[in-house]
Design a protein around this motif. Sequence first.
Motif, PDB file in Angstrom:
ATOM      1  N   ARG A 181      -6.024  16.038  -1.727  1.00  0.00           N
ATOM      2  CA  ARG A 181      -5.282  15.832  -0.259  1.00  0.00           C
ATOM      3  C   ARG A 181      -4.387  14.636  -0.693  1.00  0.00           C
ATOM      4  O   ARG A 181      -2.992  14.880  -0.508  1.00  0.00           O
ATOM      5  N   TYR A 182      -4.534  13.565  -1.310  1.00  0.00           N
ATOM      6  CA  TYR A 182      -3.669  12.405  -1.510  1.00  0.00           C
ATOM      7  C   TYR A 182      -4.308  11.406  -2.478  1.00  0.00           C
ATOM      8  O   TYR A 182      -5.497  11.414  -2.859  1.00  0.00           O
ATOM      9  N   SER A 183      -3.462  10.467  -3.060  1.00  0.00           N
ATOM     10  CA  SER A 183      -3.840   9.319  -3.910  1.00  0.00           C
ATOM     11  C   SER A 183      -3.322   8.121  -3.250  1.00  0.00           C
ATOM     12  O   SER A 183      -2.238   8.227  -2.252  1.00  0.00           O
ATOM     13  N   VAL A 184      -3.858   7.037  -3.367  1.00  0.00           N
ATOM     14  CA  VAL A 184      -3.466   5.845  -2.565  1.00  0.00           C
ATOM     15  C   VAL A 184      -3.622   4.627  -3.536  1.00  0.00           C
ATOM     16  O   VAL A 184      -4.521   4.807  -4.410  1.00  0.00           O
ATOM     17  N   ALA A 185      -2.553   3.712  -3.442  1.00  0.00           N
ATOM     18  CA  ALA A 185      -2.775   2.475  -3.987  1.00  0.00           C
ATOM     19  C   ALA A 185      -2.464   1.451  -3.399  1.00  0.00           C
ATOM     20  O   ALA A 185      -1.703   1.361  -2.347  1.00  0.00           O
ATOM     21  N   VAL A 186      -3.337   0.090  -3.367  1.00  0.00           N
ATOM     22  CA  VAL A 186      -3.084  -0.970  -2.621  1.00  0.00           C
ATOM     23  C   VAL A 186      -3.109  -2.089  -3.382  1.00  0.00           C
ATOM     24  O   VAL A 186      -3.718  -2.045  -4.598  1.00  0.00           O
ATOM     25  N   TRP A 187      -2.614  -3.198  -3.106  1.00  0.00           N
ATOM     26  CA  TRP A 187      -2.386  -4.222  -3.859  1.00  0.00           C
ATOM     27  C   TRP A 187      -2.460  -5.463  -3.166  1.00  0.00           C
ATOM     28  O   TRP A 187      -1.781  -5.826  -2.200  1.00  0.00           O
ATOM     29  N   SER A 188      -3.587  -6.399  -3.218  1.00  0.00           N
ATOM     30  CA  SER A 188      -3.334  -7.766  -2.759  1.00  0.00           C
ATOM     31  C   SER A 188      -4.125  -8.534  -3.796  1.00  0.00           C
ATOM     32  O   SER A 188      -5.318  -8.273  -3.992  1.00  0.00           O
ATOM     33  N   ALA A 207       4.767  -2.604  -1.228  1.00  0.00           N
ATOM     34  CA  ALA A 207       4.269  -1.468  -2.272  1.00  0.00           C
ATOM     35  C   ALA A 207       5.340  -1.140  -3.218  1.00  0.00           C
ATOM     36  O   ALA A 207       4.787  -0.707  -4.213  1.00  0.00           O
ATOM     37  N   CYS A 208       6.710  -1.973  -3.392  1.00  0.00           N
ATOM     38  CA  CYS A 208       7.404  -1.582  -4.736  1.00  0.00           C
ATOM     39  C   CYS A 208       7.311  -3.034  -5.471  1.00  0.00           C
ATOM     40  O   CYS A 208       8.628  -2.844  -6.131  1.00  0.00           O
ATOM     41  N   GLU A 209       6.634  -3.645  -5.324  1.00  0.00           N
ATOM     42  CA  GLU A 209       6.862  -4.895  -6.010  1.00  0.00           C
ATOM     43  C   GLU A 209       5.790  -4.746  -7.386  1.00  0.00           C
ATOM     44  O   GLU A 209       4.430  -4.462  -6.903  1.00  0.00           O
ATOM     45  N   ARG A 210       6.087  -4.855  -8.374  1.00  0.00           N
ATOM     46  CA  ARG A 210       5.022  -4.482  -9.674  1.00  0.00           C
ATOM     47  C   ARG A 210       4.074  -5.718  -9.726  1.00  0.00           C
ATOM     48  O   ARG A 210       4.349  -7.004  -9.499  1.00  0.00           O
ATOM     49  N   PHE A 211       2.689  -5.375 -10.128  1.00  0.00           N
ATOM     50  CA  PHE A 211       1.772  -6.199 -10.632  1.00  0.00           C
ATOM     51  C   PHE A 211       1.107  -5.980 -11.582  1.00  0.00           C
ATOM     52  O   PHE A 211       1.249  -4.862 -12.222  1.00  0.00           O
ATOM     53  N   MET A 248       0.600  -1.223  -0.037  1.00  0.00           N
ATOM     54  CA  MET A 248       0.135  -0.034   0.049  1.00  0.00           C
ATOM     55  C   MET A 248       1.007   1.302  -0.008  1.00  0.00           C
ATOM     56  O   MET A 248       1.867   1.030   0.758  1.00  0.00           O
ATOM     57  N   CYS A 249       0.311   2.227  -0.937  1.00  0.00           N
ATOM     58  CA  CYS A 249       1.231   3.597  -0.850  1.00  0.00           C
ATOM     59  C   CYS A 249       0.279   4.421  -0.688  1.00  0.00           C
ATOM     60  O   CYS A 249      -0.792   4.685  -1.382  1.00  0.00           O
ATOM     61  N   ILE A 250       0.630   5.729   0.103  1.00  0.00           N
ATOM     62  CA  ILE A 250      -0.138   6.895  -0.091  1.00  0.00           C
ATOM     63  C   ILE A 250       0.696   7.937  -0.363  1.00  0.00           C
ATOM     64  O   ILE A 250       1.811   8.177   0.174  1.00  0.00           O
ATOM     65  N   ASN A 251       0.279   8.956  -1.167  1.00  0.00           N
ATOM     66  CA  ASN A 251       1.305  10.072  -1.681  1.00  0.00           C
ATOM     67  C   ASN A 251       0.196  11.299  -1.548  1.00  0.00           C
ATOM     68  O   ASN A 251      -0.865  11.326  -2.126  1.00  0.00           O
ATOM     69  N   GLY A 301      -5.117  -4.821  -7.787  1.00  0.00           N
ATOM     70  CA  GLY A 301      -4.880  -3.433  -7.593  1.00  0.00           C
ATOM     71  C   GLY A 301      -5.934  -2.537  -7.188  1.00  0.00           C
ATOM     72  O   GLY A 301      -7.068  -2.906  -7.928  1.00  0.00           O
ATOM     73  N   ILE A 302      -5.968  -1.605  -6.300  1.00  0.00           N
ATOM     74  CA  ILE A 302      -6.788  -0.630  -6.429  1.00  0.00           C
ATOM     75  C   ILE A 302      -6.084   0.739  -6.262  1.00  0.00           C
ATOM     76  O   ILE A 302      -5.115   0.819  -5.391  1.00  0.00           O
ATOM     77  N   ALA A 303      -6.674   1.730  -6.850  1.00  0.00           N
ATOM     78  CA  ALA A 303      -6.078   2.781  -6.937  1.00  0.00           C
ATOM     79  C   ALA A 303      -7.233   4.010  -6.718  1.00  0.00           C
ATOM     80  O   ALA A 303      -8.281   3.895  -7.303  1.00  0.00           O
ATOM     81  N   ALA A 304      -7.021   5.006  -5.589  1.00  0.00           N
ATOM     82  CA  ALA A 304      -8.188   5.895  -5.262  1.00  0.00           C
ATOM     83  C   ALA A 304      -7.475   7.298  -5.065  1.00  0.00           C
ATOM     84  O   ALA A 304      -6.287   7.406  -4.678  1.00  0.00           O
ATOM     85  N   ILE A 305      -8.364   8.212  -5.031  1.00  0.00           N
ATOM     86  CA  ILE A 305      -7.869   9.657  -4.530  1.00  0.00           C
ATOM     87  C   ILE A 305      -8.846  10.142  -3.424  1.00  0.00           C
ATOM     88  O   ILE A 305      -9.970   9.876  -3.555  1.00  0.00           O
ATOM     89  N   TYR A 306      -8.240  11.061  -2.957  1.00  0.00           N
ATOM     90  CA  TYR A 306      -8.984  12.155  -2.058  1.00  0.00           C
ATOM     91  C   TYR A 306      -8.600  13.421  -2.578  1.00  0.00           C
ATOM     92  O   TYR A 306      -7.509  13.654  -2.271  1.00  0.00           O
ATOM     93  N   PRO A 307      -9.633  13.889  -3.277  1.00  0.00           N
ATOM     94  CA  PRO A 307      -9.376  15.246  -4.074  1.00  0.00           C
ATOM     95  C   PRO A 307      -8.653  16.299  -3.177  1.00  0.00           C
ATOM     96  O   PRO A 307      -8.756  16.610  -2.010  1.00  0.00           O
TER      97      PRO A 307
END
Length: 309
Positions: free
Chosen positions: A274-281, A60-64, A45-48, A266-272
């Motif tokens: 404020r941040y973007s977030v990506a999660v993978w499982s 969070a740094c492994e590609r899928f 998971m990663c939040i920017n 994977g799921i990528a989402a945004i909070y306008p």
Amino acid sequence: MTSDSMDYQKILEGIYSAVEPLKGVGKVADYIPALALVAPDKFGMCINTIDGDVYLINDACERFSIQSISKVFTLAMCLSLKGEALWNRVGKEPSGTAFNSLVQLEVENGIPRNPFMNAGALVLADILLTSLEDPEQEFLAFVRELCGSESVDYNREVALSERKCAYLNAAIVNMLKYHKTIECDVERVLQFYLLTCSLEMNCKELAQAFLAFANHKKTFSYAGVSLTSSQVKRMNAVMQTCGFYDEAGEFSYLVGLPGKSGVGGGIAAIYPLRYSVAVWSPRLNAKGNSVMGMKALELLTTETAESIF
Ligand code: GLU
């Protein structure tokens, strides 16, 4: 807690402890043979934040395989190329049906409900094929610039493996052709669509790419793809209403963020603003969304009280 004092790293750690017991729940997408080989219990998971901070956890740094998350990037390119005229070729209403459903397409005369179901994304693929000189390279250049990583690439093995079993997508593309919604040869459209789905990224790269959608007040211009802030706003609206297959309502209810999922887990989402977030499982629920990913995002917006609602 205000947004500025939010300790996202600690929040991510808490989320991981809370979702870990879900390991083993759900199934990887084995209808794409190459995806059946992925280690099922990975979690990253990663939040920017739009201020430039990056918070990472676990894988969070492994590609899928980003699969349908790529539809956000093809939509951005098509909107940039066609503007509002795009919506004559594809709708923007939630479908309430599975991502690979044919039912509505037949009843609605070959106009897909929205760009995030497979039928809609196949139309986007046709638009890119007919509008760009080198669609494969231009799509890649756009995503690379958006996520700031030159090494992001297609996985042609995954695309080929999916092509061998792409019976439903082949049926969809043929119905689109019958209704004259697409111009190109059906095989070409299908192969380009599968190639865009085969793109591999990690959570860090995906969160970085989605930051451009979170920050709609900043100029959106990457590798020749330009969107106005109003267009970015509209893309986010389509993500909110159509980004999670026939579980868009459930995702809105549980998480409350615009985003897009893919059958690679994977799921990528945004909070306008404020941040973007990506999660993978990789393990998916019956609707094709990541079990741990959805829970992690639900916990994120619940814990932080940061959602668009
Ligand atoms: N390539 C996949 C398919 O067409 C994408 C599905 C998805 O991620 O929703 O079935």
